[in-house]
Design a protein around this motif. Structure first.
Motif, short mmCIF file in Angstrom:
data_model
loop_
_atom_site.label_atom_id
_atom_site.label_comp_id
_atom_site.label_asym_id
_atom_site.label_seq_id
_atom_site.Cartn_x
_atom_site.Cartn_y
_atom_site.Cartn_z
N UNK A 256 22.92 -7.09 2.03
CA UNK A 256 23.32 -5.82 2.63
C UNK A 256 23.57 -4.78 1.55
N UNK A 257 24.45 -5.10 0.61
CA UNK A 257 24.67 -4.21 -0.52
C UNK A 257 25.00 -5.06 -1.74
N UNK A 258 24.76 -4.50 -2.91
CA UNK A 258 25.02 -5.23 -4.14
C UNK A 258 26.50 -5.23 -4.48
N UNK A 259 26.83 -5.94 -5.53
CA UNK A 259 28.23 -6.04 -5.95
C UNK A 259 28.80 -4.71 -6.42
N UNK A 260 27.95 -3.84 -6.92
CA UNK A 260 28.40 -2.56 -7.46
C UNK A 260 27.76 -1.40 -6.71
N UNK A 261 27.55 -1.56 -5.43
CA UNK A 261 26.95 -0.49 -4.63
C UNK A 261 25.49 -0.74 -4.36
N UNK A 262 24.78 0.34 -4.11
CA UNK A 262 23.36 0.22 -3.76
C UNK A 262 22.48 1.12 -4.64
N UNK A 263 22.97 1.49 -5.83
CA UNK A 263 22.12 2.30 -6.69
C UNK A 263 20.93 1.46 -7.17
N UNK A 264 19.88 2.13 -7.53
CA UNK A 264 18.61 1.47 -7.85
C UNK A 264 18.76 0.50 -9.03
N UNK A 265 19.49 0.89 -10.06
CA UNK A 265 19.65 0.00 -11.22
C UNK A 265 20.36 -1.28 -10.82
N UNK A 266 21.45 -1.16 -10.07
CA UNK A 266 22.18 -2.33 -9.59
C UNK A 266 21.28 -3.23 -8.77
N UNK A 267 20.51 -2.65 -7.85
CA UNK A 267 19.67 -3.46 -6.98
C UNK A 267 18.54 -4.14 -7.77
N UNK A 268 18.00 -3.46 -8.78
CA UNK A 268 16.95 -4.07 -9.61
C UNK A 268 17.50 -5.29 -10.34
N UNK A 269 18.66 -5.15 -10.95
CA UNK A 269 19.26 -6.29 -11.65
C UNK A 269 19.58 -7.42 -10.68
N UNK A 270 20.02 -7.09 -9.50
CA UNK A 270 20.31 -8.11 -8.49
C UNK A 270 19.02 -8.86 -8.11
N UNK A 271 17.92 -8.12 -7.93
CA UNK A 271 16.64 -8.76 -7.62
C UNK A 271 16.24 -9.72 -8.74
N UNK A 272 16.42 -9.30 -9.99
CA UNK A 272 16.08 -10.17 -11.12
C UNK A 272 16.98 -11.40 -11.14
N UNK A 273 18.28 -11.22 -10.87
CA UNK A 273 19.21 -12.36 -10.80
C UNK A 273 18.81 -13.33 -9.70
N UNK A 274 18.35 -12.80 -8.57
CA UNK A 274 17.96 -13.64 -7.44
C UNK A 274 16.58 -14.28 -7.63
N UNK A 275 15.82 -13.80 -8.62
CA UNK A 275 14.50 -14.34 -8.87
C UNK A 275 13.48 -13.93 -7.82
#
Length: 176
Positions: free
Chosen positions: A84-103
């Motif tokens: 739904x949302x990342x740990x630090x909001x939904x900014x593009x940088x945060x979501x990109x790092x989250x995608x990389x963490x999730x593989x």
């Protein structure tokens, strides 16, 4: 494979038929949180051939107990994540790092009620909200996944309320 993507529907009742019809036609439905109630969730689950869903910050306690915070799956060789949302909001940088963490090479998210498509080394997709958009038309997304390639379309829906700011801006354009 056709994937219907929704988020932020915020309904206490069954989903509108327009959305259920799109979900029925898709091979898979993805909901990135904020159904609000189990009734809304169940209507999507019953209509979908297959459903991947996560809970959002506004979902009731029953949904938070039923659905995961995040999920991932594979479609035609493409690894796709949902949150739904990342740990630090939904900014593009945060979501990109989250995608990389999730593989995952595609990350679907919600929370902001406005559509976003951002393609770098990963594809970030927020489908907007088909019911209660913010600074946007009511929307959902359709993903077409074939042989490891992903095509995204943002689809306007007629079920939602027009964002007041958008309505006002359009009324000014009409006066010119």
């Amino acid at each position: 494979m056709k994937i219907a993507v929704l988020a932020d529907t915020h309904l206490r009742v069954k989903m509108p038929q327009e959305l259920l019809d799109v979900i029925k036609e898709a091979d898979l439905a993805v909901h990135a949180g904020d159904f609000i109630t189990s009734e809304a969730y169940e209507s999507v689950k019953e209509s979908a051939k297959r459903l991947v869903a996560v809970y959002g910050n506004s979902d009731d306690e029953d949904l938070k107990a039923t659905l995961p915070e995040s999920a991932s799956f594979e479609a035609e060789g493409v690894r796709i994540g949902v949150i739904h949302k990342g740990r630090h909001g939904t900014d593009i940088t945060n979501m990109r790092y989250l995608a990389l963490e999730m593989g995952v090479s595609v990350l679907i998210y919600g929370h902001i009620h406005s559509p976003v498509i951002d393609q770098t080394d990963v594809l970030l997709l927020c489908p907007g909200s088909p019911i209660f958009p913010r600074m946007a038309d009511p929307t959902m997304a359709m993903l077409e996944v074939r042989d490891g390639h992903v095509k995204v379309d943002i689809v306007k829906t007629s079920t939602g309320q027009m964002c007041r700011s958008i309505g006002y801006a359009r009324s000014l354009e009409d006066k010119q």
